[in-house]
Design an enzyme around this catalytic site. Structure first.
Site, PDB file in Angstrom:
ATOM      1  CG  HIS A  63     -27.492  35.715  16.989  1.00 38.09           C
ATOM      2  ND1 HIS A  63     -26.878  35.862  16.071  1.00 38.09           N
ATOM      3  CD2 HIS A  63     -27.544  36.647  18.038  1.00 38.09           C
ATOM      4  CE1 HIS A  63     -26.492  36.982  16.043  1.00 38.09           C
ATOM      5  NE2 HIS A  63     -26.652  37.339  17.229  1.00 38.09           N
ATOM      6  CE  LYS A 254     -23.446  23.747   7.528  1.00 42.23           C
ATOM      7  NZ  LYS A 254     -23.805  25.106   7.487  1.00 42.23           N
ATOM      8  NE  ARG A 255     -20.305  23.871  18.232  1.00 43.15           N
ATOM      9  CZ  ARG A 255     -20.107  24.226  19.347  1.00 43.15           C
ATOM     10  NH1 ARG A 255     -19.832  25.792  19.374  1.00 43.15           N
ATOM     11  NH2 ARG A 255     -20.182  23.686  20.425  1.00 43.15           N
ATOM     12  CE  LYS A 260     -25.010  24.557  12.904  1.00 40.85           C
ATOM     13  NZ  LYS A 260     -25.046  25.730  11.846  1.00 40.85           N
ATOM     14  CB  THR A 362     -21.797  33.196   8.668  1.00 44.71           C
ATOM     15  OG1 THR A 362     -21.149  32.351   9.495  1.00 44.71           O
ATOM     16  CG2 THR A 362     -22.614  34.458   9.416  1.00 44.71           C
ATOM     17  CE  LYS A 366     -17.641  32.531   7.886  1.00 44.80           C
ATOM     18  NZ  LYS A 366     -17.298  31.517   9.126  1.00 44.80           N
TER      19      LYS A 366
HETATM   20  C1  LIG Z   1     -18.150  30.562   9.699  1.00 49.65           C
HETATM   21  C2  LIG Z   1     -17.972  29.617  10.829  1.00 49.65           C
HETATM   22  C3  LIG Z   1     -19.168  29.043  11.567  1.00 49.65           C
HETATM   23  C4  LIG Z   1     -20.475  29.154  11.253  1.00 49.65           C
HETATM   24  O1  LIG Z   1     -20.531  28.213  10.150  1.00 49.65           O
HETATM   25  P1  LIG Z   1     -22.328  27.910   9.530  1.00 49.65           P
HETATM   26  O2  LIG Z   1     -22.025  27.020   8.479  1.00 49.65           O
HETATM   27  O3  LIG Z   1     -22.764  29.238   9.154  1.00 49.65           O
HETATM   28  O4  LIG Z   1     -22.994  27.032  10.796  1.00 49.65           O
HETATM   29  C5  LIG Z   1     -18.974  28.085  12.603  1.00 49.65           C
HETATM   30  N1  LIG Z   1     -17.568  27.887  12.823  1.00 49.65           N
HETATM   31  C6  LIG Z   1     -16.387  28.540  12.498  1.00 49.65           C
HETATM   32  C7  LIG Z   1     -15.141  28.199  12.870  1.00 49.65           C
HETATM   33  C8  LIG Z   1     -16.620  29.487  11.318  1.00 49.65           C
HETATM   34  O5  LIG Z   1     -15.647  30.042  10.590  1.00 49.65           O
END
Ligand SMILES: *Cc1c(COP(=O)(O)O)cnc(C)c1O
Length: 529
Positions: A63, A254-255, A260, A362, A366
């Protein structure tokens, strides 16, 4: 699991024919040593047979592409807590390195690179190596990621066992990320193409012609507008900040991590702010910048990035010169529940990691499913999203992974970009001057000095390309009909990113299992039975 086999009167040698274990990252990799211990110690199976069963049972999904994130367990602690497992790992390593020695005669450097034990300083168990050696299948989670595993992170293992490697591009479940979180959009879709898409997301393709239907576009916009108003209400309660639903909702959730590049987004905001301050009558597309994300507890630079976001927000949100044009919101406690509110409300999805660093992402999926347009680099699954939705419906900027690699190899000098670019200089100098920290010139120094002298994630190299791409976003958003068409096509072409597709690929290629048809009784049948 053993009890089930024994009850079915099946020999333990057939364990792998009945069970598959997918290692979701390296955290459970110790299970390889544990299965060996059970088979060899408890069930007295000969080592070679136990090893055959174990390798056929396990598969490993990687990952991360960040070498510093690869898990290593200190040998001293390991030996104290799990002495028998450590013995077993040594034994696995001895067999494995023997195989390496025979394959690559006398290549001692390769042997120490591949060893399950890192002996370069204090000794560690390399959990990713244990996972690779003890698994019959190894995969990455997006096409680029899987290629980079083969050519870089796990290159030595690829040269050893190319047949073990494959790609399984991540997906997300449309039940949560559309039906549950965006009921209005889901109903509109179902009204036009039926509800088959919920279990077969490829059917969203049937929305494509509706992008040309002005009435459909208008209803699409009403729903986005509704989602934005709902989200603005959440924002108001949580932060007290008023977000205008008529502005472009520009979302980065995101984190928090340097790779990032949330701080690249901040450089864009400061650049717009500086432009307005220099020319208060400047016409700019009103935007609400929405951030969300958590930083790991000991990750000081990530905490400082959050501080920078909120500090810039405090100045920008209060300045009457930019009123009605720029707003900055940091949504606290970003989690799945808050995610369900924010993805459906986004106009623009920020996927701006340094190319070659994001395994898949991911969140990018979304957003796209919910009709947000992406501004992004050629990284992780962004590449596949762009392929699916079409380059004309995606805002691409920045260096490619190969270019990032070249830049680093040639000796990247961020200061050259600073010196050559007036716009970048204005932004960095404004932050450095203490303008966003009440005159404190020390607060953001670790972040800014880091960029000036190292910039390991190449913000400066990508800055100009990002700014110019954001100008294209503004122009596209001003053409409401065009933007809506692009949004509809994003949703219509997001079918690949259902986790149903991903799971089917694991079933077919790694677990070798097929769907079991089940006869669900209808309510009436169940009643009469
Ligand atoms: C989908 C999701 C992530 C992943 O986000 P990325 O933009 O792919 O890093 C992280 N935290 C939460 C709460 C999510 O729903």
């Amino acid at each position: 699991m053993f009890r089930i086999l024994i009850r079915q009167k099946l020999p333990l040698e057939k364990f792998h024919e009945k069970f598959a274990v997918q290692l979701n990252d390296t955290h459970p990799a110790i299970a390889i040593a544990e299965l060996m211990r059970l088979l060899v110690d408890e069930y007295v199976m000969p080592w070679p047979q136990a090893w055959h069963v174990t390798c056929k049972t396990f598969a490993y999904t990687n990952h991360t592409l960040l070498p510093e994130a690869l898990e290593r367990w200190s040998l001293a602690v390991f030996g104290r807590v799990l002495p028998r497992h450590l013995q077993i790992i040594f034994e696995i390593n001895a067999h494995f390195l023997e195989e390496v020695r025979i394959r690559f005669l006398g290549d001692e450097a390769r042997i120490s690179r591949l060893s399950l034990i890192d002996e370069s300083g204090e000794r560690y168990v390399r959990m990713a190596h244990l996972a690779c050696v003890g698994s019959h299948a190894i995969n990455g989670v997006a096409a680029l990621h899987s290629e980079l595993l083969k050519s870089d992170v796990l290159k030595d293992f690829y040269e050893m066992w190319p047949h073990k490697f494959s790609n399984k591009t991540n997906g997300v479940t449309p039940r949560r990320w559309m039906v549950l979180s965006n009921p209005r959009l889901s109903d509109l879709i179902t009204e036009h193409i039926g509800d088959g898409w919920i279990k077969d997301l490829s059917q969203l393709k049937r929305l494509e012609p509706l992008a040309e239907d002005a009435g459909f576009r208008s209803r699409w916009r009403e729903i986005k507008q509704h989602n934005k108003r709902q989200f603005a209400a959440v924002t108001l309660t949580r932060t007290g900040i008023v977000a205008d639903p008529d502005s472009l909702f520009d979302v980065l959730v995101k984190r928090i991590h340097e790779y990032k590049r949330q701080h690249l987004k901040v450089l864009h905001i400061v650049s717009l702010y500086h432009a307005i301050k220099s020319n208060p009558s400047l016409a700019v597309q009103p935007r609400t910048f929405i951030f969300g994300g958590k930083a790991a507890p000991g990750y000081h630079l990530a905490k400082l990035m959050i501080k920078l976001i909120t500090a810039v927000g405090e100045v920008v949100n209060r300045d009457p010169d930019v009123r009605g044009r720029l707003k900055v919101v940091f949504l606290p406690n970003f989690n799945v529940t808050n995610g369900q509110r924010v993805y459906p409300a986004a106009d623009l999805s920020e996927q701006i990691s340094t190319a070659g660093k994001e395994a898949s992402g991911t969140g990018n999926m979304k957003f796209s499913m919910n009709g947000a347009l992406t501004i992004g680099t050629l990284d992780g699954a962004n590449i596949e999203i762009r392929e699916e939705v079409g380059a004309e419906n995606f805002f691409l900027f920045g260096l490619s992974a190969a270019e990032v690699y070249d830049y680093k190899a040639r000796g990247y000098r961020p200061m050259d970009y600073y010196n050559a670019n007036q716009g970048l200089r204005d932004v960095i100098d404004l932050i450095r001057s203490g303008f966003f920290s009440r005159g404190d010139t020390e607060l953001f120094r670790p972040l800014i000095d880091g960029l000036m002298h190292e910039d390991p994630y190449l913000l400066f190299a990508d800055f100009q390309s990002y700014i110019e791409c954001q100008a294209k976003v503004d122009a596209a958003y001003r053409d409401t009909e065009r933007w809506t068409r692009m949004a509809i096509l994003n949703t219509a072409r997001s079918g690949k990113f259902s986790s149903d597709r991903t799971i089917r690929e694991y079933c077919k290629d790694i677990w070798h299992i097929e769907p079991v048809p089940i006869n669900l009784l209808t309510h009436a049948e169940a009643g009469s039975a």
